[in-house]
Design a protein around this motif. Structure first.
Motif, PDB file in Angstrom:
ATOM      1  N   LEU A  69      68.680  33.617  20.328  1.00 31.26           N
ATOM      2  CA  LEU A  69      67.627  32.629  20.041  1.00 31.26           C
ATOM      3  C   LEU A  69      66.903  32.983  18.736  1.00 31.26           C
ATOM      4  CD1 LEU A  69      65.883  31.807  23.454  1.00 31.26           C
ATOM      5  CD2 LEU A  69      67.682  30.561  22.258  1.00 31.26           C
ATOM      6  N   ALA A  70      66.572  34.275  18.599  1.00 31.12           N
ATOM      7  CA  ALA A  70      65.862  34.710  17.389  1.00 31.12           C
ATOM      8  C   ALA A  70      66.733  34.493  16.153  1.00 31.12           C
ATOM      9  CB  ALA A  70      65.481  36.182  17.522  1.00 31.12           C
ATOM     10  N   ALA A 112      67.572  28.604  11.264  1.00 34.98           N
ATOM     11  CA  ALA A 112      67.005  27.272  11.011  1.00 34.98           C
ATOM     12  C   ALA A 112      65.938  27.323   9.916  1.00 34.98           C
ATOM     13  CB  ALA A 112      66.402  26.725  12.306  1.00 34.98           C
ATOM     14  N   ARG A 113      65.389  28.508   9.670  1.00 37.29           N
ATOM     15  CA  ARG A 113      64.318  28.629   8.678  1.00 37.29           C
ATOM     16  C   ARG A 113      64.810  29.158   7.330  1.00 37.29           C
ATOM     17  NH1 ARG A 113      58.898  29.255  10.703  1.00 37.29           N
ATOM     18  NH2 ARG A 113      58.609  30.906   9.186  1.00 37.29           N
ATOM     19  N   PHE A 124      66.751  30.837  15.413  1.00 37.42           N
ATOM     20  CA  PHE A 124      65.454  30.443  14.863  1.00 37.42           C
ATOM     21  C   PHE A 124      65.376  30.844  13.386  1.00 37.42           C
ATOM     22  CE2 PHE A 124      60.835  31.254  14.251  1.00 37.42           C
ATOM     23  CZ  PHE A 124      60.375  29.975  14.536  1.00 37.42           C
TER      24      PHE A 124
END
Lengths: 168, 497
Positions: free
Chosen positions: A38-39, A45-46, A42
Motif C-alpha cells: 500500500l505504501a 501515485a505521488r 501510495f
C-alpha cells in the motif's frame, strides 16, 4: 538457492503454522507486506514528473506492481505455509550476536581500519562457529592480515587504515 | 548459420590470460561447489565486485564467472556423495544414490562416475548451446518491445510454475524484485522514484550490494543455525573406478539427463535443481525395474549429475540471446553484463562475438579442464571438506565486506549489505526462494521499458501486446506453463475408474 540440508531433528522441521495455531508467524509478515505494498502504491501515485515521452509515464508500472503485491500478500495471508521455525533461546542470541558483530565491524571499518575491523569480525565469527578462543584468535588475526596483504598489496585495492590512527 | 563467432571466441578464450581466468574459475567453482557452505551464486557474487573493480575486461570476467558456475556444478557432487549434504541446490538428487554408494565403500567410483556424467552433460550442452543460441538469436531479431514484454511475462510464468512448491511466494519474490528495480531515476521522464531525496538512491539499488547481501550474508546466518542442529559424518572415499559395464549401463541415463537438463535450463528462471529433480524421477520411472534407486544405483547418480551440468549450459541460451536468465546464477551473470553496460540480446553474437564466442569457447575448454581436475585430483577437493566452519565462514564474511567495499569504497555500503542480508535471511526463514527476487530485479527495467516503448509505439493501445504471431505464441506458452502443472496434478489425483 536453498543451500544444503544437514540432519535436522524432526521437531525443528515442524511448520510454523502448527506451532502458533493461527499461523501468525507467517500471517503477520503477510500483513506487513500488504502494508508495504500500500505504501509503495501510495508513493508511486505521488511520483512527480513534468513530461513523459510514453503514454504510461513513470507511475503506472509501479502502481500495477503495488496492486499485484497487495493481492499476493492477501493470498499469502489466507494460505500460509512452508516457513521454517524462528530461532529461539541460545540460537536466537547467537544469530543476533553475529548480526551485531557484523554491524560493529562495519562501524569500525573506517574508524579503526581494516585490520582491526576484520580481526574483530573473523575472531568473533569463529567463536560463534565453535572455535576455541585460541583457534578464534589465531584464525581472526591470520585472516585479517592475509586479506590485507592480498587486497592492499596483491590486488592494489586501497583499504582504510583507520581515522582514529591517521586523523583524516 | 555461421559459426564465425565461435572461431573468434576460441581466439579470445585461448589467450593465456583468459585461459588462466577460465582455470581459476573452474578451480574456485569446484571448491565453491564442494563446500556445503556456498553455492555458485555466492561464488559469483563474491568474485564479481573484485573483477569489476580491478578493471578485468567483460569477456574475461564472464569466462571467470562461467567457470565458477559450471565448476560448482561439478564440485557440488563431492559433498553430496561423501557427506550426504548437497554442495549446492543442483546436487540434491546426487546424494540419493551417491551417498549409499559411498557407504558401500564405492565413494571413489561414485565420484569418478559423477565426474564423467558431469562432463557428458556439460560438453553436450555446450555443443547444443553453440548451435541453438545463434538460431534463437536470429529468431529474436524479429522481436519488438511488445514481444520482449510478453517474453518477460513468459519468463515470470515459467518461474512461478517451476521454482519451489509455493507459487504465491515465488510470485511475491519476483514482484518484490521488480519493485526494487523501480527505485532511482526514471530515464524516460526524468522523475526520481522512491529515492526519498537520498542522492545515494538516485542510481537505483546497487546490484552488488543486493546480491552479496541476499545470498552470502543470509547464507552465513542460515549456516549458523544448521551448525546448531548437528555435525556431519564423513564417509571415506575409498578406491576404484567405474567399470566399462557400469559406464555402458549409465550411458542412457546420462544422455537422457543431458536432454532433460538442457531443455529445463533453457526455460527462463529454472535451473539445475529443477533439472536434476526431473531427470532423477524420469530415470527412476524408466530404469528402476529392480527397485535399486535410492540404494546406490549408479544410474540414479549419473542422470541428475548430467542434468545439472547440462542445465547450466542451457541456462546461457536465453541469457545470451534474449537477455532473460535461465537460472538464478545466470541472473547474477546478466547483472554482471549490465554492470559493464552490455545488454545481451540477439545482436550479441554478431556485435560482440569476442564476448559471446569467448564465453562459449571457454566452456569447451573449461569442461575438459574440469574433467582433468575432477578425476585424478578429486582427493584434493575432498580435503576441502575438512576445512572447519570457524575458518571458512568468517572468511566468507570477510570476502563479502571486501567485495562491497572495493566496489563502492564506502562503509555505508557495507551496512546496507548487512541489512539486505538480514532481510534475505528473514525471507528464507519464511520459505521464500531468493532466486526470483534477483531475477525480478535484473529483469525489472527491461520489462518496464519494453512495456512503455510498446505502448508509445501504439499510442497507448494495449492491442499491440497481442498483435504479432510471436507475441501470441508467447502468451499461449505462458498460459500453458502456468496452468499445465495444475491440470496434470489434478488429473493424477483423480481416482481411476
Amino acid at each position: 538457492m536453498s543451500g544444503a540440508g544437514r540432519g535436522v531433528r524432526a521437531e525443528e522441521e515442524e511448520p510454523v503454522r502448527a506451532r502458533d495455531g493461527f499461523g501468525w508467524g507467517e500471517r503477520l509478515p503477510a500483513l506487513v507486506l500488504f502494508l508495504v505494498a500500500l505504501a509503495y502504491g501510495f508513493a508511486a501515485a505521488r511520483i512527480e514528473y513534468a513530461f513523459s515521452s510514453d503514454p504510461l509515464g513513470p507511475r503506472v508500472f509501479p502502481l500495477g506492481l503495488a496492486i499485484l503485491l497487495a493481492l499476493l500478500a492477501l493470498a499469502w495471508f489466507l494460505r500460509p505455509g512452508g516457513a521454517e521455525p524462528w530461532p529461539r533461546g541460545g540460537l536466537l542470541v547467537q544469530t543476533a550476536g553475529l548480526v551485531a558483530l557484523a554491524y560493529l565491524a562495519a562501524w569500525l571499518f573506517d574508524r579503526a581500519g581494516f585490520l582491526i575491523a576484520m580481526g574483530v569480525l573473523c575472531t568473533g565469527a569463529a567463536l560463534m562457529f565453535r572455535a576455541t578462543l585460541r583457534q578464534a584468535l589465531a584464525s581472526g588475526i591470520a585472516q585479517a592480515v592475509l586479506w590485507w596483504l592480498v587486497f592492499a598489496y596483491g590486488l592494489r585495492i586501497p583499504l582504510p587504515a583507520g581515522r582514529w590512527f591517521t586523523g583524516s | 548459420m555461421s559459426l564465425d563467432y565461435l572461431w573468434t571466441g576460441f581466439a579470445v578464450a585461448l589467450q593465456w590470460h583468459n585461459l588462466l581466468f577460465g582455470l581459476l574459475g573452474c578451480l574456485l567453482g569446484t571448491v565453491v561447489g564442494a563446500l556445503p557452505a556456498i553455492g555458485p551464486i555466492n561464488g559469483i557474487a563474491l568474485l564479481l565486485p573484485l573483477a569489476y573493480t580491478l578493471g578485468v575486461p567483460a569477456e574475461s570476467t564472464m569466462i571467470l564467472l562461467a567457470g565458477v558456475y559450471y565448476g560448482a556444478e561439478y564440485g557440488g557432487r563431492i559433498s553430496s556423495i561423501l557427506l550426504n549434504v548437497p554442495g549446492d541446490a543442483g546436487a540434491v538428487m546426487t546424494a540419493l544414490d551417491g551417498y549409499p554408494m559411498a557407504r558401500d565403500g564405492r565413494g571413489a567410483e561414485a565420484l569418478a562416475l559423477s565426474g564423467i556424467a558431469s562432463f557428458v552433460g556439460g560438453m553436450l550442452s555446450v555443443l547444443a548451446l553453440t548451435f541453438f543460441a545463434p538460431l534463437l538469436g536470429q529468431l529474436a531479431i524479429g522481436f519488438g518491445p511488445a514481444e520482449y514484454f510478453v517474453l518477460m511475462i513468459f519468463a515470470f510464468a515459467t518461474l512461478t510454475s517451476m521454482v519451489g512448491d509455493q507459487p504465491v511466494k515465488t510470485m511475491i519474490g519476483a514482484a518484490f524484485g521488480l519493485a526494487l528495480s523501480t527505485v532511482g531515476l526514471d530515464p524516460t521522464s526524468g522523475a526520481y522514484r522512491f529515492t526519498f531525496g537520498e542522492p545515494e538512491l538516485y542510481d537505483g539499488i546497487e546490484f552488488i550490494i543486493l546480491v552479496i547481501g541476499l545470498f552470502s550474508i543470509s547464507e552465513v546466518l542460515v549456516l549458523l543455525e544448521r551448525q546448531h542442529r548437528g555435525g556431519l559424518e564423513t564417509v571415506s572415499i575409498g578406491r576404484g573406478f567405474p567399470s566399462l559395464a557400469t559406464l555402458r549401463l549409465c550411458l542412457g541415463a546420462m544422455l537422457r539427463g543431458t536432454g532433460i537438463g538442457f531443455l529445463i535450463g533453457v526455460l527462463p528462471g529454472t535451473g539445475a535443481s529443477v533439472a536434476s529433480a526431473v531427470s532423477y524421477t524420469t530415470e527412476k520411472r524408466i530404469s528402476d525395474r529392480a527397485g535399486t534407486f535410492g540404494r546406490g544405483d549408479p544410474r540414479g547418480l549419473a542422470a541428475p549429475e548430467a542434468a545439472n551440468n547440462a542445465a547450466a549450459g542451457g541456462a546461457f541460451v536465453p541469457m545470451l540471446t534474449l537477455g532473460v536468465p535461465g537460472s538464478g546464477t545466470t541472473a547474477v551473470m546478466l547483472g554482471a553484463l549490465l554492470l559493464y553496460n552490455i545488454q545481451p540480446g540477439p545482436q550479441l553474437f554478431t556485435e560482440r562475438p569476442e564476448l559471446a564466442g569467448g564465453l562459449v569457447a571457454s566452456m569447451y575448454i573449461g569442461n575438459i579442464l574440469l574433467l582433468v581436475l575432477n578425476l585424478p585430483l578429486v582427493q584434493i577437493f575432498v580435503r576441502m571438506l575438512l576445512i572447519p566452519n570457524w575458518i571458512l565462514l568468517p572468511g566468507i564474511l570477510a570476502l563479502a565486506f571486501l567485495g562491497v567495499y572495493s566496489t563502492y569504497a564506502s562503509s555505508l555500503s557495507i551496512v546496507l549489505m548487512i541489512s539486505v542480508g538480514i532481510f534475505g535471511y528473514l525471507l528464507r526463514k519464511l520459505g521464500f526462494d531468493l532466486a526470483p527476487v534477483i531475477l525480478g530485479f535484473v529483469l525489472g527495467k527491461v520489462t518496464e521499458t519494453n512495456l512503455r516503448n510498446a505502448l508509445a509505439i501504439s499510442g497507448g493501445e494495449l492491442g499491440i501486446l497481442f498483435a504479432s504471431p510471436i507475441a501470441l505464441v508467447l502468451w499461449a506458452l505462458a498460459v500453458l506453463v502456468l496452468f499445465a502443472p495444475l491440470l496434470l496434478r489434478r488429473r493424477s489425483s483423480e481416482p481411476r475408474a
